[in-house]
Write a protein that holds these residues in place. Structure first.
Motif, PDB file in Angstrom:
ATOM      1  N   ALA A  52       0.843  -1.201   0.000  1.00 39.80           N
ATOM      2  CA  ALA A  52       0.000   0.000   0.000  1.00 39.80           C
ATOM      3  C   ALA A  52       0.880   1.255   0.000  1.00 39.80           C
ATOM      4  O   ALA A  52       1.979   1.243   0.556  1.00 39.80           O
ATOM      5  N   ARG A  53       0.402   2.312  -0.644  1.00 39.82           N
ATOM      6  CA  ARG A  53       1.097   3.613  -0.572  1.00 39.82           C
ATOM      7  C   ARG A  53       0.986   4.104   0.858  1.00 39.82           C
ATOM      8  O   ARG A  53      -0.115   4.333   1.362  1.00 39.82           O
ATOM      9  N   THR A  54       2.109   4.268   1.539  1.00 43.76           N
ATOM     10  CA  THR A  54       2.110   4.542   2.978  1.00 43.76           C
ATOM     11  C   THR A  54       2.951   5.773   3.295  1.00 43.76           C
ATOM     12  O   THR A  54       4.116   5.849   2.890  1.00 43.76           O
ATOM     13  N   ARG A  55       2.359   6.746   3.976  1.00 41.21           N
ATOM     14  CA  ARG A  55       3.075   7.957   4.432  1.00 41.21           C
ATOM     15  C   ARG A  55       3.130   7.907   5.944  1.00 41.21           C
ATOM     16  O   ARG A  55       2.104   7.697   6.579  1.00 41.21           O
ATOM     17  N   HIS A  56       4.293   8.127   6.509  1.00 38.99           N
ATOM     18  CA  HIS A  56       4.418   8.114   7.969  1.00 38.99           C
ATOM     19  C   HIS A  56       4.475   9.547   8.490  1.00 38.99           C
ATOM     20  O   HIS A  56       5.351  10.321   8.110  1.00 38.99           O
ATOM     21  N   ILE A  57       3.557   9.897   9.400  1.00 38.55           N
ATOM     22  CA  ILE A  57       3.549  11.209  10.047  1.00 38.55           C
ATOM     23  C   ILE A  57       4.061  10.995  11.468  1.00 38.55           C
ATOM     24  O   ILE A  57       3.436  10.262  12.248  1.00 38.55           O
ATOM     25  N   GLY A  58       5.207  11.591  11.806  1.00 43.58           N
ATOM     26  CA  GLY A  58       5.752  11.350  13.132  1.00 43.58           C
ATOM     27  C   GLY A  58       6.999  12.168  13.374  1.00 43.58           C
ATOM     28  O   GLY A  58       7.268  13.135  12.662  1.00 43.58           O
ATOM     29  N   ALA A  59       7.769  11.779  14.393  1.00 46.65           N
ATOM     30  CA  ALA A  59       8.969  12.536  14.762  1.00 46.65           C
ATOM     31  C   ALA A  59      10.023  11.623  15.375  1.00 46.65           C
ATOM     32  O   ALA A  59       9.704  10.642  16.041  1.00 46.65           O
ATOM     33  N   VAL A  60      11.275  12.001  15.125  1.00 43.62           N
ATOM     34  CA  VAL A  60      12.411  11.356  15.791  1.00 43.62           C
ATOM     35  C   VAL A  60      13.298  12.458  16.363  1.00 43.62           C
ATOM     36  O   VAL A  60      13.078  13.643  16.087  1.00 43.62           O
ATOM     37  N   GLY A  61      14.312  12.075  17.147  1.00 38.25           N
ATOM     38  CA  GLY A  61      15.340  13.011  17.581  1.00 38.25           C
ATOM     39  C   GLY A  61      16.506  12.947  16.604  1.00 38.25           C
ATOM     40  O   GLY A  61      16.443  12.230  15.598  1.00 38.25           O
ATOM     41  N   SER A  62      17.582  13.660  16.928  1.00 39.16           N
ATOM     42  CA  SER A  62      18.733  13.689  16.015  1.00 39.16           C
ATOM     43  C   SER A  62      19.387  12.307  15.926  1.00 39.16           C
ATOM     44  O   SER A  62      20.141  12.026  15.002  1.00 39.16           O
TER      45      SER A  62
END
Ligand code: ADP
Length: 289
Positions: A52-62
């Motif tokens: 499936a076409r998948t977009r991830h909305i999120g956050a990481v640190g450095s």
């Protein structure tokens, strides 16, 4: 169509232990590995690997660039993953000789994601797309409301269980996904039998006892678990959720998507690891338990 997953990204530290530690016990692990995990990243990996076409909305640190690169490598669109000035989320995962696990989680960047970032990322979604979410980030209810207003299917994998989060997200939810423990917790928290739950679609996974789905017109589907030798059940539910979501997004019937997800999850539990161990659609198609 596409799946937009508002989800956690965690660095998993795995310890193989003879048994899960008791209170006050110091236990020597026999093996250590680091990998990519978090319910969000696992479900993005599963949906993308399913095709499936998948977009991830999120956050990481450095410290999280490699985790983002890993997701990208599986075909996940990571454009809406922010890099924040705070540590990436991480998890301490103990797995015992039977494949049972116990997990300690530090949310880090996952919970620090600004609402404006989520709103801007979701604005790119189109009618008929899916918003997938779990309980390891921030702003689930706001995202679910925005998605509902945009005409998206809202798929809510309500884990780890959080009664307050469920109350806030449920009114905007199209499909609620629970495992057996979460189903009991929800039923108790809302003082409602599951059958009376006011949600259009409900999927309950029951480990080795299979998974059941009911739709808005009362239609039902069931997929028994495949008989496999389980070595690590971490991520089984996420594999199932990602594959089921992908199946529906790709036009499969609920029964077909359920059977596909059960096969993918069964293959996952025969392997060690979380996101890295989630199989591709080709591996699922070739799997003969
Ligand atoms: P969670 O990982 O959230 O606890 P479950 O334990 O319910 O979720 O597992 C999700 C799905 O994974 C199940 O519905 C089943 O299809 C599959 N699965 C889990 N454990 C096993 C097992 N031991 N053997 C085969 N399939 C399994």
């Amino acid at each position: 169509m596409a799946i937009h997953n508002l989800g956690s990204i965690n660095i998993d530290h795995f310890y193989r232990v003879p048994h899960l530690p008791e209170p006050g016990e110091t236990l020597a692990a026999t093996e250590y590995r680091m990998g990519l995990g978090g319910k969000g990243a696992n479900q993005s990996a599963a949906a993308a690997r399913a095709g499936a076409r998948t977009r991830h909305i999120g956050a990481v640190g450095s410290d999280g660039a490699w985790a983002v690169a890993r997701l990208k490598g599986w075909g996940v669109d990571t454009t809406p993953v922010a890099t924040l000035d705070t540590p990436s989320g991480h998890a301490i995962i103990n797995v015992d000789a039977t494949g049972e696990n116990a997990i300690v989680l530090f949310p880090g960047a996952n919970r620090a994601l600004p609402l404006s970032h989520v709103e801007a990322a979701l604005a790119a979604a189109r009618l008929g797309d899916t918003l997938l979410l779990q309980n390891e980030t921030a702003h689930q209810a706001e995202a679910a409301r925005q998605a509902r207003d945009l005409g998206l299917r809202v798929v809510y994998s309500a884990a780890p269980f959080d009664a307050e989060a469920v109350r806030a997200v449920l009114p905007f939810t199209t499909l609620l996904i629970l495992n057996a423990v979460e189903a009991l917790q929800l039923s108790a928290a809302l003082q409602t039998p599951l059958d009376a739950l006011d949600v259009p679609e409900l999927l309950i996974t029951r480990g080795a006892d299979g998974a059941e789905w009911r739709g808005r017109d009362g239609s039902r589907a069931f997929a028994p678990a495949l008989a496999v030798k389980a070595v690590d059940t971490t991520g089984a539910g996420d594999t199932f959720a990602g594959y089921f979501c992908a199946g529906l997004d790709l036009g499969r019937t609920p029964q077909d998507a359920l059977t596909w997800a059960a096969t993918a999850a069964a293959l996952k539990v025969t392997r060690h690891g979380t996101a890295d161990a989630i199989p591709s659609a080709a591996e699922v198609a070739a799997f003969r338990p």
